[in-house]
Scaffold this motif. Structure first.
Motif, mmCIF file in Angstrom:
data_model
loop_
_atom_site.group_PDB
_atom_site.id
_atom_site.type_symbol
_atom_site.label_atom_id
_atom_site.label_comp_id
_atom_site.label_asym_id
_atom_site.label_seq_id
_atom_site.Cartn_x
_atom_site.Cartn_y
_atom_site.Cartn_z
ATOM 1 N N ARG A 117 0.851 -1.210 0.000
ATOM 2 C CA ARG A 117 0.000 0.000 0.000
ATOM 3 C C ARG A 117 0.885 1.259 0.000
ATOM 4 O O ARG A 117 0.663 2.195 -0.763
ATOM 5 C CB ARG A 117 -0.918 -0.034 1.230
ATOM 6 C CG ARG A 117 -2.116 0.886 1.128
ATOM 7 C CD ARG A 117 -2.979 0.812 2.378
ATOM 8 N NE ARG A 117 -2.198 1.121 3.569
ATOM 9 C CZ ARG A 117 -2.089 0.334 4.640
ATOM 10 N NH1 ARG A 117 -2.715 -0.824 4.701
ATOM 11 N NH2 ARG A 117 -1.347 0.707 5.677
ATOM 12 N N LEU A 118 1.912 1.256 0.865
ATOM 13 C CA LEU A 118 2.830 2.402 0.919
ATOM 14 C C LEU A 118 3.539 2.597 -0.423
ATOM 15 O O LEU A 118 3.682 3.723 -0.904
ATOM 16 C CB LEU A 118 3.881 2.189 2.017
ATOM 17 C CG LEU A 118 3.387 2.268 3.460
ATOM 18 C CD1 LEU A 118 4.505 1.845 4.421
ATOM 19 C CD2 LEU A 118 2.935 3.689 3.780
ATOM 20 N N ILE A 119 3.975 1.494 -1.024
ATOM 21 C CA ILE A 119 4.693 1.590 -2.302
ATOM 22 C C ILE A 119 3.765 2.128 -3.390
ATOM 23 O O ILE A 119 4.171 2.941 -4.224
ATOM 24 C CB ILE A 119 5.288 0.211 -2.689
ATOM 25 C CG1 ILE A 119 6.450 -0.130 -1.750
ATOM 26 C CG2 ILE A 119 5.757 0.198 -4.148
ATOM 27 C CD1 ILE A 119 7.031 -1.533 -1.957
ATOM 28 N N GLY A 120 2.500 1.710 -3.351
ATOM 29 C CA GLY A 120 1.513 2.229 -4.314
ATOM 30 C C GLY A 120 1.396 3.746 -4.217
ATOM 31 O O GLY A 120 1.450 4.449 -5.241
ATOM 32 N N HIS A 121 1.280 4.269 -2.988
ATOM 33 C CA HIS A 121 1.196 5.723 -2.795
ATOM 34 C C HIS A 121 2.465 6.395 -3.309
ATOM 35 O O HIS A 121 2.418 7.430 -3.968
ATOM 36 C CB HIS A 121 1.049 6.057 -1.303
ATOM 37 C CG HIS A 121 -0.315 5.747 -0.749
ATOM 38 N ND1 HIS A 121 -1.463 6.287 -1.256
ATOM 39 C CD2 HIS A 121 -0.700 4.949 0.283
ATOM 40 C CE1 HIS A 121 -2.510 5.828 -0.565
ATOM 41 N NE2 HIS A 121 -2.072 5.003 0.364
ATOM 42 N N ILE A 122 3.610 5.821 -2.969
ATOM 43 C CA ILE A 122 4.897 6.431 -3.337
ATOM 44 C C ILE A 122 5.047 6.470 -4.856
ATOM 45 O O ILE A 122 5.459 7.482 -5.425
ATOM 46 C CB ILE A 122 6.059 5.653 -2.668
ATOM 47 C CG1 ILE A 122 6.097 5.997 -1.176
ATOM 48 C CG2 ILE A 122 7.396 5.950 -3.350
ATOM 49 C CD1 ILE A 122 6.980 5.082 -0.360
ATOM 50 N N GLN A 123 4.662 5.386 -5.522
ATOM 51 C CA GLN A 123 4.825 5.377 -6.978
ATOM 52 C C GLN A 123 3.854 6.337 -7.657
ATOM 53 O O GLN A 123 4.189 6.919 -8.690
ATOM 54 C CB GLN A 123 4.729 3.946 -7.508
ATOM 55 C CG GLN A 123 5.967 3.158 -7.008
ATOM 56 C CD GLN A 123 6.196 1.826 -7.696
ATOM 57 O OE1 GLN A 123 5.255 1.075 -7.939
ATOM 58 N NE2 GLN A 123 7.453 1.514 -7.981
ATOM 59 N N ALA A 124 2.678 6.539 -7.041
ATOM 60 C CA ALA A 124 1.746 7.531 -7.587
ATOM 61 C C ALA A 124 2.300 8.949 -7.424
ATOM 62 O O ALA A 124 2.163 9.795 -8.297
ATOM 63 C CB ALA A 124 0.385 7.406 -6.899
ATOM 64 N N GLU A 125 2.974 9.196 -6.286
ATOM 65 C CA GLU A 125 3.515 10.537 -6.015
ATOM 66 C C GLU A 125 4.829 10.817 -6.729
ATOM 67 O O GLU A 125 5.201 11.974 -6.927
ATOM 68 C CB GLU A 125 3.731 10.721 -4.510
ATOM 69 C CG GLU A 125 2.453 11.069 -3.772
ATOM 70 C CD GLU A 125 2.707 11.301 -2.277
ATOM 71 O OE1 GLU A 125 3.837 11.697 -1.917
ATOM 72 O OE2 GLU A 125 1.777 11.065 -1.491
#
Lengths: 125, 125
Positions: free
Chosen positions: A83-91
């Motif tokens: 979940r954290l990686i998903g947010h980071i890759q979106a940002e």
């Protein structure tokens, strides 16, 4: 390409808990003086993974090697971290990220741990 | 003197979490076929440390090498574990127990981890 290493650990209330991770960070930094090597935490300690990666991105990092400082894969690595990686890759869409296995999944570490445990037992029985 | 090894891990809801510890247990058991090597957990998994040690005591174990499968020392190793050991020593006064350091406090493991992390970074950047 400018690259960095993030050691991602659980975090704890006791500040002393972070010492082995600080020590490892320092040791890797000495061996790779041109590579930023930073700690990040899931909870209870700072910085968060998102903050650590944002700082690296501002400094021009384009690739992150993400090392989970966890012995085994449970909900933290199977649910929280993706979940954290998903947010980071979106940002940070320009950033590439390599996620390493958990420590206990790495053959050389398992071997070293087994050697050490057998030695501990033989020295103290 | 009959001696045993207990690998004491945190425990998790996800049964797969225990796999690296099972694997390590099996590997150490192969190397020390005459020594009972067992897992025990702080929470969420069975057996508890107290149950594991009671079973070993019944089987005639007189010395336990207790290996905390934790990377660092926080409240679990500074508070929970000493309390558990206190209970165990009160219940099993004939048993001697050697408590090993946390994994991240062991120089050879830190070295191996640093080597692996540098290698991961160099292979994937």
């Amino acid at each position: 390409m400018s690259s960095a290493i993030v050691l991602f650990a659980h975090g704890a209330r006791d500040p002393e808990w972070a010492q082995p991770f600080e020590k490892m960070r320092g040791r890797i930094q000495e061996r790779l003086p041109d590579t930023p090597v930073v700690l990040a935490f899931l909870e209870l300690m700072e910085p968060t993974l998102s903050d650590a990666v944002s700082r690296l991105d501002e400094q021009g990092t384009r690739h992150v090697t993400l090392i989970p400082m966890f012995l085994a894969r449970g909900a933290h690595l199977k649910q929280d971290l993706p979940r954290l990686i998903g947010h980071i890759q979106a940002e940070h869409p320009a950033l590439t990220l390599h996620l390493s296995p958990a420590i206990g999944e790495v053959e050389t570490i398992l071997q070293q741990l087994s050697d050490w445990i057998c030695g501990e037992h033989q020295a103290h029985q």
